[in-house]
Design an enzyme around this catalytic site. Structure first.
Site, PDB file in Angstrom:
ATOM      1  N   GLU A  29     -14.162 -76.213 -64.599  1.00  0.00           N
ATOM      2  CA  GLU A  29     -14.798 -76.042 -63.392  1.00  0.00           C
ATOM      3  C   GLU A  29     -16.068 -77.344 -63.828  1.00  0.00           C
ATOM      4  OE1 GLU A  29     -18.371 -73.238 -61.453  1.00  0.00           O
ATOM      5  OE2 GLU A  29     -17.363 -72.671 -63.506  1.00  0.00           O
ATOM      6  N   LYS A  45     -14.796 -73.760 -53.597  1.00  0.00           N
ATOM      7  CA  LYS A  45     -15.069 -72.444 -53.871  1.00  0.00           C
ATOM      8  C   LYS A  45     -15.607 -71.408 -52.903  1.00  0.00           C
ATOM      9  CE  LYS A  45     -17.592 -69.479 -57.511  1.00  0.00           C
ATOM     10  NZ  LYS A  45     -18.405 -69.723 -58.597  1.00  0.00           N
ATOM     11  N   CYS A  87     -14.415 -69.828 -61.576  1.00  0.00           N
ATOM     12  CA  CYS A  87     -15.297 -68.990 -62.106  1.00  0.00           C
ATOM     13  C   CYS A  87     -15.358 -67.502 -61.831  1.00  0.00           C
ATOM     14  CB  CYS A  87     -16.426 -69.618 -62.175  1.00  0.00           C
ATOM     15  SG  CYS A  87     -17.782 -68.942 -63.193  1.00  0.00           S
TER      16      CYS A  87
END
Length: 537
Positions: free
Chosen positions: A287, A350, A403
């Site tokens: 990430e 995301k 994440c």
């Protein structure tokens, strides 16, 4: 004053029992003691962790039960989430007092669910006399499901996650999800508690309860070993995809330093060239591995594209992204795939952002919070842009979770539903420092593999990076805060599991079961105390 009052403990015995349950719950998950006692599977403690609390609830009214549950929950969640203070202060720049207040506020909130569990168990038992084994498991799972969904949800270390190393037991997650494991753990605690109570009253060993535990264990283990053997046979006939995973271990204090951008890319270039010798089908960086706005910064963008061209392998990496929408700049946490020709093969923004980490919830209505957490990002969810993107490479398709997203099973199964053959999760766990959090985060990815019978490849900036197979077995795992490039094999998913198709049906059933229990308790109390429920008219 009686002399005994001079030496009275501030806590009663029941309070200490509840506190002990909280400590055992905290120890059931990856914790600092794992470093000292590396060969002990602390998850085994979960099978008895709730026993002291359940014993303390004997004959307690709901309000007293709530207090005891709250004590256990507060102790447990504080022990699990202590690293919040470290992450927010050391890496987020938030003052220690405010970081402590945020931790306390979070644990106070999460403790409400354990308090509600204890209160409801007491209410149902006192009204109906039904055993713990009937009442406690569905009430726990129902509340755990609500915790996982309300206010965007916070399912961090649900009880079932404590068993991530217990491979035979966790195989039922392909039907029930992680909530099925939580149910089993609470059921075992309930049966042990019931056995202790019976032994205290009769002085006899409760052979019936021991028999039930043995039958339950035998059934679960039999299913588990059969599923492990089945998955082993299935993958043995496949040709795998080879993935290369790069763990750059970039210091968080330097990550966004403009003077260090070129050095960051140089580190990733060097490590990538090492694993390119293994001819991977896909190379994965973590990430925000690219510390600039790809593809806008042309000199650095060319460097990244050249890595893919040089290695001849598709390159997946995380990067911030922005777009201008009606004179307003919107920022995203994104993942890009660059093809061996140096072209962009896709982008995923995301969807599930971290509250107080990537955005401030209800910032419009809470203007006093944002100045206190100036380091918090102001990102936009990708739910209204690209949605659940599935990337394609030769011979396979895969979904990417960034994440925090990997802890949400409902989001994960959406990628499988759209045709992903395996999963990739990229993260930057540098924020957690050398705490239990990277291990806790990694442990939850195990269940996404089992639930969907899919391999999971994980790339983390500072670790843990690795590969998890479709039975939840960790087949590759790096050390945290090490700079390393590793490669391994990923086998492709075939049929959809029951969980992939139907999601948290088991949790919904437990929620319904819990409501029925409460309805039964209300009816029983109404019959027992008719004067408390006057009839209309």
């Amino acid at each position: 004053m009686k002399p005994s009052h001079l030496f009275r403990l501030p806590f009663q015995r029941d309070d200490l029992q509840a506190l002990f349950s909280g400590i055992l719950l905290a120890l059931s998950f990856p914790n600092p003691l794992n470093v000292l006692v590396s060969h002990f599977h602390f998850g085994l403690l979960a099978w008895i962790a709730l026993v002291p609390l359940l014993l303390s609830l004997e004959d307690k009214p709901p309000l007293a039960g709530f207090r005891l549950g709250w004590i256990a929950g507060f102790a447990g969640f504080t022990g699990i989430l202590y690293w919040v203070v470290i992450a927010m202060h050391r890496y987020g720049g938030i003052p220690v007092p405010i970081s402590l207040l945020i931790l306390i506020a979070l644990t106070l909130y999460l403790s409400l669910y354990v308090g509600a569990f204890a209160a409801l168990v007491g209410a149902v038992r006192n009204s109906t006399g039904w055993s713990l084994s009937i009442t406690a498991p569905p009430l726990w799972v129902g509340l755990e499901y609500l915790r996982s969904t309300l206010l965007t949800g916070f399912p961090w270390e649900d009880l079932g996650y404590s068993q991530y190393l217990n491979l035979p037991v966790i195989q039922i997650a392909d039907v029930t999800g992680v909530f099925g494991i939580s149910f089993l753990v609470v059921l075992a605690n309930s049966l042990v508690s019931g056995g202790i109570v019976r032994f205290r009253k009769t002085g006899k060993i409760p052979l019936g309860i021991i028999l039930i535990l043995a039958i339950l264990a035998g059934g679960i283990l039999s299913y588990g070993y059969l599923r492990i053997e089945s998955e082993t046979r299935r993958t043995s006939s496949q040709t795998p995809i080879r993935v290369g995973i790069v763990q750059g271990n970039i210091d968080q204090s330097l990550k966004w330093d403009k003077a260090y951008q070129r050095e960051t890319l140089r580190i990733y270039q060097t490590l990538t060239r090492e694993i390119a010798q293994n001819h991977p089908d896909l190379i994965i960086w973590p990430e925000t591995a690219v510390p600039f706005f790809f593809p806008y910064d042309q000199p650095f963008t060319r460097m990244v594209r050249n890595v893919a061209r040089e290695t001849g392998a598709p390159l997946l990496f995380g990067s911030p992204f922005y777009e201008v929408d009606k004179q307003r700049i919107r920022y995203f946490n994104s993942a890009y795939l660059v093809t061996p020709e140096g072209k962009i093969g896709g982008r995923y923004d995301k969807i599930h952002l971290v509250p107080f980490g990537e955005y401030v919830p209800l910032a419009r209505f809470l203007p006093f919070i944002e100045p206190l957490v100036e380091s918090v990002g102001n990102l936009v969810s990708g739910s209204n842009t690209l949605g659940t993107v599935v990337f394609s490479i030769p011979r396979a398709r895969f979904g990417v979770l960034i994440c925090y997203e990997i802890i949400f099973p409902g989001l994960t199964r959406r990628f499988i539903g759209r045709g992903a053959d395996f999963l990739v999760t990229i993260t930057n766990d540098a924020w957690f420092g050398k705490t239990s959090a990277p291990y806790q985060h990694f442990s939850m990815a195990v269940f996404r593999a089992v639930e969907n019978r899919t391999y999971v490849a994980r790339a983390a900036n500072t670790g843990i990076s690795g590969i998890i197979d479709s039975t939840g077995r960790i087949i590759l795992e790096t050390e945290i805060f090490s700079r390393v490039a590793v490669s391994g094999e990923v086998f492709l998913r075939e049929a959809k599991t029951f969980y992939t198709r139907y999601g948290d049906l088991f949790a919904h059933a437990c929620l319904g079961w819990g409501l029925l229990l409460l309805g039964g308790a209300y009816s029983a109390r109404k019959r027992k105390y008719p004067g408390l429920h006057p009839q209309a008219g």
